[in-house]
Design a protein around this motif. Structure first.
Motif, short mmCIF file in Angstrom:
data_model
loop_
_atom_site.label_atom_id
_atom_site.label_comp_id
_atom_site.label_asym_id
_atom_site.label_seq_id
_atom_site.Cartn_x
_atom_site.Cartn_y
_atom_site.Cartn_z
N ILE A 65 0.84 -1.21 0.00
CA ILE A 65 0.00 0.00 0.00
C ILE A 65 0.87 1.25 0.00
CG2 ILE A 65 -1.72 1.29 1.31
CD1 ILE A 65 -2.86 -1.34 2.28
N LYS A 66 2.00 1.22 0.69
CA LYS A 66 2.91 2.38 0.70
C LYS A 66 3.45 2.64 -0.71
CE LYS A 66 4.51 2.30 5.49
NZ LYS A 66 5.69 2.14 6.39
N TYR A 67 3.82 1.57 -1.42
CA TYR A 67 4.30 1.76 -2.79
C TYR A 67 3.18 2.29 -3.69
CZ TYR A 67 8.72 -0.58 -1.77
OH TYR A 67 9.95 -0.90 -1.26
N VAL A 68 1.96 1.84 -3.46
CA VAL A 68 0.82 2.37 -4.22
C VAL A 68 0.65 3.86 -3.95
CG1 VAL A 68 -1.69 2.26 -4.49
CG2 VAL A 68 -0.35 0.15 -4.36
N ILE A 69 0.85 4.27 -2.70
CA ILE A 69 0.75 5.69 -2.34
C ILE A 69 1.80 6.50 -3.09
CG2 ILE A 69 1.17 7.31 -0.45
CD1 ILE A 69 -0.32 5.41 1.38
N TYR A 70 3.03 5.97 -3.18
CA TYR A 70 4.07 6.67 -3.96
C TYR A 70 3.63 6.85 -5.41
CZ TYR A 70 6.99 5.25 0.03
OH TYR A 70 7.48 5.04 1.28
N GLY A 71 3.06 5.79 -5.99
CA GLY A 71 2.60 5.88 -7.38
C GLY A 71 1.46 6.87 -7.55
N ILE A 72 0.53 6.90 -6.59
CA ILE A 72 -0.59 7.84 -6.67
C ILE A 72 -0.08 9.28 -6.64
CG2 ILE A 72 -2.58 8.73 -5.39
CD1 ILE A 72 -3.22 5.87 -4.60
N ALA A 73 0.86 9.55 -5.74
CA ALA A 73 1.39 10.91 -5.63
C ALA A 73 2.05 11.36 -6.93
CB ALA A 73 2.39 10.99 -4.47
N SER A 74 2.86 10.49 -7.53
CA SER A 74 3.55 10.85 -8.78
C SER A 74 2.57 10.99 -9.94
CB SER A 74 4.61 9.78 -9.11
OG SER A 74 5.52 9.62 -8.04
N ALA A 75 1.64 10.04 -10.04
CA ALA A 75 0.72 10.03 -11.18
C ALA A 75 -0.18 11.26 -11.18
CB ALA A 75 -0.12 8.75 -11.17
N PHE A 76 -0.71 11.62 -10.03
CA PHE A 76 -1.65 12.73 -10.02
C PHE A 76 -0.94 14.08 -10.03
CE2 PHE A 76 -4.66 9.47 -8.98
CZ PHE A 76 -5.82 9.92 -9.60
N PHE A 77 0.33 14.11 -9.68
CA PHE A 77 1.09 15.34 -9.90
C PHE A 77 1.20 15.63 -11.40
CE2 PHE A 77 5.20 17.40 -10.74
CZ PHE A 77 5.02 18.58 -10.02
N VAL A 78 1.50 14.59 -12.17
CA VAL A 78 1.60 14.75 -13.63
C VAL A 78 0.22 15.02 -14.23
CG1 VAL A 78 2.25 13.62 -15.79
CG2 VAL A 78 3.65 13.30 -13.74
N TYR A 79 -0.80 14.32 -13.74
CA TYR A 79 -2.14 14.49 -14.31
C TYR A 79 -2.69 15.89 -14.04
CZ TYR A 79 -6.88 13.21 -15.70
OH TYR A 79 -8.08 13.16 -16.34
N GLY A 80 -2.40 16.44 -12.87
CA GLY A 80 -2.82 17.81 -12.59
C GLY A 80 -2.19 18.81 -13.54
N ILE A 81 -0.91 18.61 -13.87
CA ILE A 81 -0.24 19.49 -14.82
C ILE A 81 -0.88 19.37 -16.21
CG2 ILE A 81 1.95 19.92 -16.03
CD1 ILE A 81 3.39 19.12 -13.48
N LEU A 82 -1.18 18.13 -16.63
CA LEU A 82 -1.80 17.93 -17.94
C LEU A 82 -3.17 18.60 -18.03
CD1 LEU A 82 -0.95 14.17 -18.63
CD2 LEU A 82 0.10 16.18 -19.66
N LEU A 83 -3.97 18.48 -16.97
CA LEU A 83 -5.28 19.12 -16.98
C LEU A 83 -5.16 20.64 -16.98
CD1 LEU A 83 -7.32 16.86 -14.53
CD2 LEU A 83 -7.55 17.01 -17.01
N MET A 84 -4.15 21.15 -16.28
CA MET A 84 -3.95 22.60 -16.28
C MET A 84 -3.54 23.09 -17.67
SD MET A 84 -4.26 24.99 -14.09
CE MET A 84 -3.98 26.75 -14.16
N VAL A 85 -2.66 22.35 -18.32
CA VAL A 85 -2.25 22.73 -19.69
C VAL A 85 -3.43 22.65 -20.64
CG1 VAL A 85 -0.81 22.01 -21.63
CG2 VAL A 85 0.15 22.06 -19.33
N GLU A 86 -4.27 21.62 -20.49
CA GLU A 86 -5.46 21.50 -21.33
C GLU A 86 -6.40 22.67 -21.11
OE1 GLU A 86 -9.39 20.32 -22.72
OE2 GLU A 86 -8.81 20.79 -20.65
N GLY A 87 -6.51 23.13 -19.85
CA GLY A 87 -7.34 24.30 -19.57
C GLY A 87 -6.80 25.55 -20.23
N PHE A 88 -5.47 25.73 -20.22
CA PHE A 88 -4.87 26.89 -20.88
C PHE A 88 -5.14 26.87 -22.38
CE2 PHE A 88 -2.13 27.70 -17.14
CZ PHE A 88 -2.21 29.08 -17.12
#
Length: 278
Positions: free
Chosen positions: A81-104
Motif C-alpha cells: 500500500i505504501k508503494y501504491v501511495i508513492y505511485g498515486i502521488a507521482s501520477a496525479f502530480f503529472v495528471y494535474g499538470i496535464l489538466l492545467m495545460v489542457e485548460g490553458f
C-alpha cells in the motif's frame, strides 16, 4: 514632460499586458488543480504515516511479528500500500499538470478562435479523452475514500474504548486483530481491557496520532473526489464551448467562401459587360 508621458505609456502598456495575462488564466482549472494537489498530498502523507503507526501498534502491543520468507502477511500488504501511495502521488502530480495545460489551451482556443488558434478534430478528441479519464479517476477516488473509511472506523472503535476506560472497569472486553483479518485465525493476539498492554496502548501517542492521521487521509481522499468532480464540470463546459465554437467556425468559413464566390461572380460579370461595351 515628454519623459513623463513615455513613462505613463510604459506603465499603461505593462498594466495592459498583466491584465491580459491574468485574463488568460483558466481559474476554474487552477482551483481544481490546487484542490487536487492538496487532497493528494494530505492523503499520501497522512496515509503513509498512519500505516507506519499501524505497524508500530501491531508490533508493540499486539506482538504481531513479520512472517519469515516472502509470505503475504499484514506487513507485506502495508508495504504494498505504501508503494501504491508513492505511485498515486507521482501520477496525479503529472495528471494535474496535464489538466492545467489542457485548460490553458482550451481557454486560448476559445478566446482567440479567429487568431492563431484553430479548433481541430484532434483537440476535440483530447478534450473528450480527458473527460472520460477524469470520470474513471473520480470513481477510483470514491473507492479509495470508501477503503480509507475502514481503518478510520476500526481505530474509532479502539479510540472510543480507550476514552471510556473508567466505564469499562470490570468488563471483559478484548480487542482481537483476527476479527479484521490482520493475523491468521490460528494465532491469538488479543488485548483485553484492564490488562497492562491495553493501558499502555491507550496512553501512548501512537494510537491517538494514527487515528487522527487516518481521519486526515480520509479528508484528503474526499478533497480529491471533489477536485475530480470540479474537473469534470470544467472539462464538460470547455467541451461544450469548443463544440459550439467549432460550429461557429464552420459557419464563418462557409459564409466567407460564399461571399468570395459571389464576389468572383460579380467580378466576372463586370468584366464581361466591359468587354461587350468595348
Amino acid at each position: 514632460m515628454e519623459e513623463d508621458m513615455d513613462e505613463g505609456q510604459t506603465q499603461k502598456g505593462c498594466m495592459e499586458c498583466c491584465l491580459k495575462c491574468l485574463g488568460g488564466i483558466p481559474y476554474p482549472s487552477l482551483i481544481a488543480t490546487i484542490l487536487l494537489y492538496a487532497g493528494v498530498a494530505l492523503f499520501c502523507g497522512c496515509g503513509h504515516e498512519a500505516l507506519s503507526g499501524t505497524v508500530t501498534i501491531l508490533q508493540n502491543y499486539f506482538e504481531v511479528i513479520r512472517g519469515p520468507g516472502d509470505g503475504l502477511d499484514v506487513f507485506t500488504i502495508i508495504d504494498i500500500i505504501k508503494y501504491v501511495i508513492y505511485g498515486i502521488a507521482s501520477a496525479f502530480f503529472v495528471y494535474g499538470i496535464l489538466l492545467m495545460v489542457e485548460g490553458f489551451f482550451t481557454s486560448g482556443a476559445i478566446k482567440d478562435l479567429y487568431g492563431d488558434f484553430k479548433i481541430t478534430t484532434c483537440g476535440r478528441c483530447v478534450s473528450a479523452w480527458f473527460i472520460m479519464l477524469t470520470y474513471i479517476f473520480m470513481l477510483a477516488w470514491l473507492g479509495v475514500t470508501a477503503f480509507t473509511s475502514l481503518p478510520v472506523f476500526m481505530y474509532f472503535n479502539i479510540w472510543t474504548i480507550c476514552q471510556n476506560m473508567t466505564v469499562l472497569e470490570g468488563a471483559s472486553l478484548c480487542l482481537d486483530p483476527r476479527q479484521f483479518g490482520v493475523v491468521p485465525i490460528g494465532e491469538e493476539k488479543t488485548v483485553c481491557a484492564g490488562s497492562e498492554k491495553f493501558y499502555k496502548m491507550c496512553e501512548s501517542n501512537e494510537l491517538d496520532m494514527t487515528f487522527h492521521l487516518f481521519v486526515c487521509a480520509l479528508a484528503g481522499a474526499g478533497a480529491a473526489v471533489i477536485a475530480m468532480i470540479h474537473y469534470l464540470m470544467v472539462l464538460s463546459a470547455n467541451w461544450a464551448y469548443v463544440k459550439d465554437a467549432c460550429k461557429m467556425q464552420k459557419y464563418e468559413d462557409c459564409k466567407s467562401k460564399e461571399e468570395q464566390e459571389l464576389h468572383d461572380i460579380h467580378s466576372t460579370r463586370s468584366k464581361e459587360r466591359l468587354n461587350a461595351y468595348t
